[in-house]
Scaffold this motif. Structure first.
Motif, PDB file in Angstrom:
ATOM      1  N   THR A 108       0.847  -1.193   0.000  1.00 24.67           N
ATOM      2  CA  THR A 108       0.000   0.000   0.000  1.00 24.67           C
ATOM      3  C   THR A 108       0.882   1.243   0.000  1.00 24.67           C
ATOM      4  OG1 THR A 108      -1.756  -1.128   1.219  1.00 24.67           O
ATOM      5  CG2 THR A 108      -1.751   1.288   1.264  1.00 24.67           C
ATOM      6  N   VAL A 109       0.640   2.118  -0.962  1.00 24.08           N
ATOM      7  CA  VAL A 109       1.431   3.351  -1.063  1.00 24.08           C
ATOM      8  C   VAL A 109       0.538   4.525  -0.680  1.00 24.08           C
ATOM      9  CG1 VAL A 109       2.829   4.818  -2.554  1.00 24.08           C
ATOM     10  CG2 VAL A 109       2.814   2.328  -2.917  1.00 24.08           C
ATOM     11  N   VAL A 110       0.956   5.260   0.345  1.00 24.97           N
ATOM     12  CA  VAL A 110       0.242   6.451   0.801  1.00 24.97           C
ATOM     13  C   VAL A 110       0.996   7.674   0.290  1.00 24.97           C
ATOM     14  CG1 VAL A 110      -0.565   7.775   2.795  1.00 24.97           C
ATOM     15  CG2 VAL A 110      -0.578   5.264   2.863  1.00 24.97           C
ATOM     16  N   HIS A 111       0.310   8.529  -0.439  1.00 22.59           N
ATOM     17  CA  HIS A 111       0.925   9.725  -1.002  1.00 22.59           C
ATOM     18  C   HIS A 111       0.617  10.911  -0.100  1.00 22.59           C
ATOM     19  CE1 HIS A 111       1.243   7.109  -4.429  1.00 22.59           C
ATOM     20  NE2 HIS A 111      -0.070   7.024  -4.523  1.00 22.59           N
ATOM     21  N   LEU A 112       1.634  11.593   0.366  1.00 20.78           N
ATOM     22  CA  LEU A 112       1.474  12.770   1.205  1.00 20.78           C
ATOM     23  C   LEU A 112       2.171  13.959   0.546  1.00 20.78           C
ATOM     24  CD1 LEU A 112       2.180  11.309   4.773  1.00 20.78           C
ATOM     25  CD2 LEU A 112      -0.017  11.598   3.633  1.00 20.78           C
ATOM     26  N   THR A 113       1.539  15.114   0.594  1.00 23.36           N
ATOM     27  CA  THR A 113       2.147  16.322   0.050  1.00 23.36           C
ATOM     28  C   THR A 113       2.685  17.183   1.184  1.00 23.36           C
ATOM     29  OG1 THR A 113       0.131  17.646   0.145  1.00 23.36           O
ATOM     30  CG2 THR A 113       0.473  16.301  -1.841  1.00 23.36           C
ATOM     31  N   PRO A 114       3.698  18.006   0.914  1.00 19.01           N
ATOM     32  CA  PRO A 114       4.212  18.909   1.961  1.00 19.01           C
ATOM     33  C   PRO A 114       3.134  19.809   2.532  1.00 19.01           C
ATOM     34  CG  PRO A 114       5.745  18.811   0.106  1.00 19.01           C
ATOM     35  CD  PRO A 114       4.513  18.064  -0.311  1.00 19.01           C
ATOM     36  N   ARG A 115       2.218  20.281   1.695  1.00 23.78           N
ATOM     37  CA  ARG A 115       1.169  21.175   2.195  1.00 23.78           C
ATOM     38  C   ARG A 115       0.248  20.451   3.172  1.00 23.78           C
ATOM     39  NH1 ARG A 115      -0.987  25.968   0.696  1.00 23.78           N
ATOM     40  NH2 ARG A 115       0.329  26.073  -1.143  1.00 23.78           N
ATOM     41  N   LYS A 116      -0.126  19.201   2.839  1.00 27.15           N
ATOM     42  CA  LYS A 116      -0.989  18.453   3.752  1.00 27.15           C
ATOM     43  C   LYS A 116      -0.286  18.171   5.077  1.00 27.15           C
ATOM     44  CE  LYS A 116      -3.859  16.158   0.249  1.00 27.15           C
ATOM     45  NZ  LYS A 116      -4.215  14.851  -0.365  1.00 27.15           N
ATOM     46  N   LEU A 117       1.022  17.876   5.006  1.00 26.04           N
ATOM     47  CA  LEU A 117       1.760  17.628   6.234  1.00 26.04           C
ATOM     48  C   LEU A 117       1.841  18.885   7.088  1.00 26.04           C
ATOM     49  CD1 LEU A 117       4.681  15.384   4.931  1.00 26.04           C
ATOM     50  CD2 LEU A 117       2.932  14.724   6.582  1.00 26.04           C
ATOM     51  N   ARG A 118       1.889  20.035   6.437  1.00 23.24           N
ATOM     52  CA  ARG A 118       1.940  21.293   7.176  1.00 23.24           C
ATOM     53  C   ARG A 118       0.587  21.657   7.751  1.00 23.24           C
ATOM     54  NH1 ARG A 118       2.293  26.683   3.797  1.00 23.24           N
ATOM     55  NH2 ARG A 118       0.106  26.053   3.557  1.00 23.24           N
ATOM     56  N   ASP A 119      -0.471  21.529   6.942  1.00 17.92           N
ATOM     57  CA  ASP A 119      -1.780  22.047   7.335  1.00 17.92           C
ATOM     58  C   ASP A 119      -2.606  21.083   8.166  1.00 17.92           C
ATOM     59  OD1 ASP A 119      -1.099  24.297   5.928  1.00 17.92           O
ATOM     60  OD2 ASP A 119      -2.273  23.783   4.142  1.00 17.92           O
ATOM     61  N   SER A 120      -2.437  19.777   7.947  1.00 19.96           N
ATOM     62  CA  SER A 120      -3.279  18.810   8.666  1.00 19.96           C
ATOM     63  C   SER A 120      -2.491  17.549   9.018  1.00 19.96           C
ATOM     64  CB  SER A 120      -4.498  18.442   7.813  1.00 19.96           C
ATOM     65  OG  SER A 120      -4.082  17.958   6.534  1.00 19.96           O
ATOM     66  N   PRO A 121      -1.433  17.676   9.837  1.00 22.49           N
ATOM     67  CA  PRO A 121      -0.623  16.498  10.172  1.00 22.49           C
ATOM     68  C   PRO A 121      -1.417  15.413  10.891  1.00 22.49           C
ATOM     69  CG  PRO A 121      -0.057  18.358  11.575  1.00 22.49           C
ATOM     70  CD  PRO A 121      -0.939  18.894  10.499  1.00 22.49           C
ATOM     71  N   GLU A 122      -2.378  15.799  11.737  1.00 20.92           N
ATOM     72  CA  GLU A 122      -3.157  14.786  12.465  1.00 20.92           C
ATOM     73  C   GLU A 122      -3.981  13.953  11.494  1.00 20.92           C
ATOM     74  OE1 GLU A 122      -6.267  14.465  16.242  1.00 20.92           O
ATOM     75  OE2 GLU A 122      -5.591  16.421  15.500  1.00 20.92           O
ATOM     76  N   LEU A 123      -4.590  14.606  10.509  1.00 21.62           N
ATOM     77  CA  LEU A 123      -5.375  13.881   9.516  1.00 21.62           C
ATOM     78  C   LEU A 123      -4.488  12.946   8.700  1.00 21.62           C
ATOM     79  CD1 LEU A 123      -7.978  13.345   7.978  1.00 21.62           C
ATOM     80  CD2 LEU A 123      -7.498  15.373   6.586  1.00 21.62           C
ATOM     81  N   GLN A 124      -3.298  13.409   8.324  1.00 15.28           N
ATOM     82  CA  GLN A 124      -2.398  12.555   7.548  1.00 15.28           C
ATOM     83  C   GLN A 124      -1.925  11.367   8.380  1.00 15.28           C
ATOM     84  OE1 GLN A 124      -2.637  13.556   4.457  1.00 15.28           O
ATOM     85  NE2 GLN A 124      -3.686  15.301   5.411  1.00 15.28           N
TER      86      GLN A 124
END
Length: 364
Positions: free
Chosen positions: A323-339
């Motif tokens: 399973t590959v989970v794709h994370l963007t820098p913006r998502k990691l910055r704005d919503s780390p708990e959700l990621q």
């Protein structure tokens, strides 16, 4: 005696009920346009007389006055530049003529989308860039205007034009271009590769803007044809990746996820190389891949090839049961708990999946 007479050293007010100066503070009281002076009962002739030899005032820019002698402060200089940018051509004048009809809006006021705003190096200084010069060291102030405005650069004001203005941000009470736009306008006027690299790197490392936003503005400004800018963008993207990796480490540890193997290569036993992964949980066959999505030159054929190869790699890993989970820098910055929740869900779901193919994990 009315307040305007007192404040302007005995000026006789106009009969149009001039407004007192009591509502003005700081630089607003010391930097005024001709229109604002008229509001307070001071005619153009009176203003010109007070700017004469030995007078207490000076005309700093066309239609803009300093109500004191001597050099302006940095804040006064910025306000004067914005007041000049709000001037409109006098009726019947040709495009580009020095305007003679100032508006009566105070510098820094919020109004329509054609708001003049500080951009370039002055804007970066206001945004807190340590690598930008001090305001007192700048020879000029860049002011961003719509392309339809034909105002000329003059004095310390350099006019920069845009097809569409971004939404201005209020900094110290003044309208200032967003960091990415100000960065592009600053880079456009720089020839020193080291200075360009410092600004771009600080923009990302200090969290002023995301790499993709900066690259998009540089692309739209057609600056990526300059070799020293391209080299600086390499540093920017490297800094952006380092920041994103730091956010990924922090997300894992702050939200109690199991510790993964960091920055590894996957390979089939005796078979081909499958690609690099930013974080991998071998017991769960879950991989995290950072996806900055910042093509340097827009969607060029080279970008399309690179993105297609990335898509093929991910599809291949998925077929192998990873399973590959794709994370963007913006998502990691704005919503780390959700990621973190997304990653945790993938880890928990691994127990319900078919066993993955065996892969070899190598340090990258």
């Amino acid at each position: 005696m009315n307040n305007s007479s007192t404040s302007f050293g005995g000026e006789t007010p106009s009969p149009l009920f001039p407004r007192p100066l009591s509502h003005l503070t700081g630089a607003q009281r010391r930097v005024l346009s001709a229109a604002q002076l008229r509001e307070h009962g001071v005619s153009a002739a009176r203003a010109a007389a007070r700017c004469g030899p030995g007078g207490p005032w000076q005309q700093f820019l066309p239609g803009v006055f300093l109500l004191h002698q001597g050099p302006p402060t940095s804040d006064e200089r910025l306000r004067a530049a914005l007041l000049y940018a709000e001037l409109r051509p006098a009726p019947g004048s040709a495009d580009g003529d020095v305007p003679a009809q100032p508006t009566d809006r105070p510098a820094g006021a919020r109004h329509s989308r054609d708001t003049a705003m500080i951009t370039g190096l002055a804007a970066l200084t206001l945004h807190g860039f340590s690598s930008a010069p001090a305001l007192t060291a700048l020879d000029h102030v860049d002011v961003l205007l719509p392309r339809t405005r034909r105002l000329r650069s003059t004095g310390c004001v350099r006019i920069v034009r845009a097809h569409a203005l971004p939404a201005a941000e209020q900094v110290t009470g003044l309208p200032v271009a967003p960091v990415a736009r100000a960065l592009a306008d600053a880079v456009a006027g720089l020839t020193d590769p080291a200075a360009v690299r410092r600004l771009l790197t600080e923009a990302v490392r200090c969290g002023h803007c995301e790499p993709a936003c900066a690259v998009r503005e540089l692309t739209q400004a057609r600056l990526l044809s300059r070799p020293h800018v391209v080299d600086a963008v390499d540093s920017l993207l490297a800094a952006g990746r380092a920041v994103a990796e730091g956010r990924l480490y922090e997300m894992v540890r702050t939200h109690g996820l199991p510790e993964p193997l960091w920055n590894v290569d996957l390979r089939l036993p005796g078979g081909p190389h499958l690609g690099g992964i930013d974080a991998y949980w071998p017991d769960h066959a879950v991989a995290v891949e950072l996806d900055p999505r910042a093509p340097r030159h827009g969607r060029t054929p080279e970008d399309e090839v690179e993105w297609s190869e990335c898509a093929r790699k991910r599809e291949h890993l998925e077929r192998l049961g990873i399973t590959v989970v794709h994370l963007t820098p913006r998502k990691l910055r704005d919503s780390p708990e959700l990621q973190a929740t997304v990653v945790r869900t993938a880890l928990l779901a691994s127990a319900d999946r078919e066993p993955p193919a065996r892969v070899i994990v190598l340090p990258r």
